[in-house]
Design a protein around this motif. Structure first.
Motif, short mmCIF file in Angstrom:
data_model
loop_
_atom_site.label_atom_id
_atom_site.label_comp_id
_atom_site.label_asym_id
_atom_site.label_seq_id
_atom_site.Cartn_x
_atom_site.Cartn_y
_atom_site.Cartn_z
N LEU A 27 17.71 3.15 49.50
CA LEU A 27 16.98 2.13 50.22
C LEU A 27 17.91 1.03 50.69
N ASP A 28 17.52 0.39 51.76
CA ASP A 28 18.25 -0.74 52.31
C ASP A 28 17.68 -2.00 51.67
N VAL A 29 18.57 -2.86 51.19
CA VAL A 29 18.13 -4.12 50.62
C VAL A 29 18.83 -5.27 51.31
N ARG A 30 18.18 -6.40 51.29
CA ARG A 30 18.75 -7.63 51.84
C ARG A 30 18.97 -8.59 50.68
N VAL A 31 20.15 -9.17 50.63
CA VAL A 31 20.52 -10.10 49.56
C VAL A 31 20.70 -11.48 50.17
N ARG A 32 20.07 -12.47 49.54
CA ARG A 32 20.18 -13.84 50.03
C ARG A 32 20.44 -14.76 48.86
N GLU A 33 21.36 -15.70 49.03
CA GLU A 33 21.64 -16.68 47.99
C GLU A 33 20.64 -17.82 48.10
N ILE A 34 20.18 -18.27 46.96
CA ILE A 34 19.28 -19.42 46.89
C ILE A 34 20.02 -20.50 46.12
N ASP A 35 20.28 -21.63 46.76
CA ASP A 35 21.03 -22.69 46.09
C ASP A 35 20.21 -23.28 44.94
N GLY A 36 20.91 -23.96 44.05
CA GLY A 36 20.29 -24.48 42.84
C GLY A 36 19.11 -25.41 43.09
N ALA A 37 19.21 -26.27 44.11
CA ALA A 37 18.12 -27.21 44.40
C ALA A 37 16.85 -26.46 44.83
N LYS A 38 17.02 -25.47 45.69
CA LYS A 38 15.84 -24.70 46.13
C LYS A 38 15.28 -23.87 44.98
N ALA A 39 16.18 -23.30 44.15
CA ALA A 39 15.72 -22.53 42.99
C ALA A 39 14.87 -23.39 42.07
N LYS A 40 15.25 -24.64 41.90
CA LYS A 40 14.46 -25.55 41.06
C LYS A 40 13.11 -25.84 41.69
N ARG A 41 13.10 -26.09 43.00
CA ARG A 41 11.82 -26.34 43.70
C ARG A 41 10.88 -25.14 43.60
N LEU A 42 11.45 -23.93 43.62
CA LEU A 42 10.64 -22.70 43.55
C LEU A 42 10.21 -22.36 42.13
N GLY A 43 10.70 -23.13 41.16
CA GLY A 43 10.34 -22.87 39.77
C GLY A 43 11.18 -21.79 39.11
N THR A 48 19.54 -27.84 38.77
CA THR A 48 20.11 -27.43 40.06
C THR A 48 21.52 -26.86 39.89
N ASP A 49 21.90 -26.52 38.66
CA ASP A 49 23.27 -26.10 38.36
C ASP A 49 23.65 -24.72 38.89
N SER A 50 22.71 -23.80 38.94
CA SER A 50 23.05 -22.41 39.24
C SER A 50 22.45 -21.93 40.54
N ALA A 51 23.23 -21.19 41.30
CA ALA A 51 22.71 -20.51 42.49
C ALA A 51 22.08 -19.19 42.04
N TRP A 52 21.08 -18.76 42.75
CA TRP A 52 20.38 -17.52 42.46
C TRP A 52 20.56 -16.55 43.62
N LEU A 53 20.29 -15.28 43.36
CA LEU A 53 20.24 -14.27 44.41
C LEU A 53 18.84 -13.71 44.49
N ARG A 54 18.38 -13.48 45.70
CA ARG A 54 17.11 -12.77 45.90
C ARG A 54 17.45 -11.46 46.58
#
Length: 94
Positions: A27-43, A48-54
């Motif tokens: 399968l084809d997947v799309r990877v996007r980085e979510i910065d720490g501030a947005k990750a915190k807003r999204l719960g 805000t220390d860590s970046a996440w991947l979706r």
């Protein structure tokens, strides 16, 4: 197996098993980085220390390939082929 297509897209290959029946799957997947501030807003994070991947992707599964029988009275309402969508979130463990 993971193969990079470009900076945001990957091909992921493996085996999908359902009800004891396995099939190869790519399968084809799309990877996007979510910065720490947005990750915190999204719960997703408490700080805000860590970046996440979706990681998002989808694939089709034929129920009949995995031994799933659709009862006659439901056959008009239930498709044999389903689309499975995935959405995964990951963060580096420190």
């Amino acid at each position: 197996k993971v193969q990079k297509v470009d900076s945001r897209h990957y091909k992921v290959s493996g085996t999908f098993t359902m009800r004891g029946k396995s099939r190869p799957l790519t399968l084809d997947v799309r990877v996007r980085e979510i910065d720490g501030a947005k990750a915190k807003r999204l719960g997703l994070a408490n700080s805000t220390d860590s970046a996440w991947l979706r990681v998002r992707g989808s694939f089709k599964v034929k129920l009949s390939d995995h031994g799933v029988k659709i009862p006659g009275m439901a056959a008009a309402k239930v498709n044999d082929e389903w689309t499975v969508k995935i959405s995964l979130f990951a963060v580096e463990k420190k």
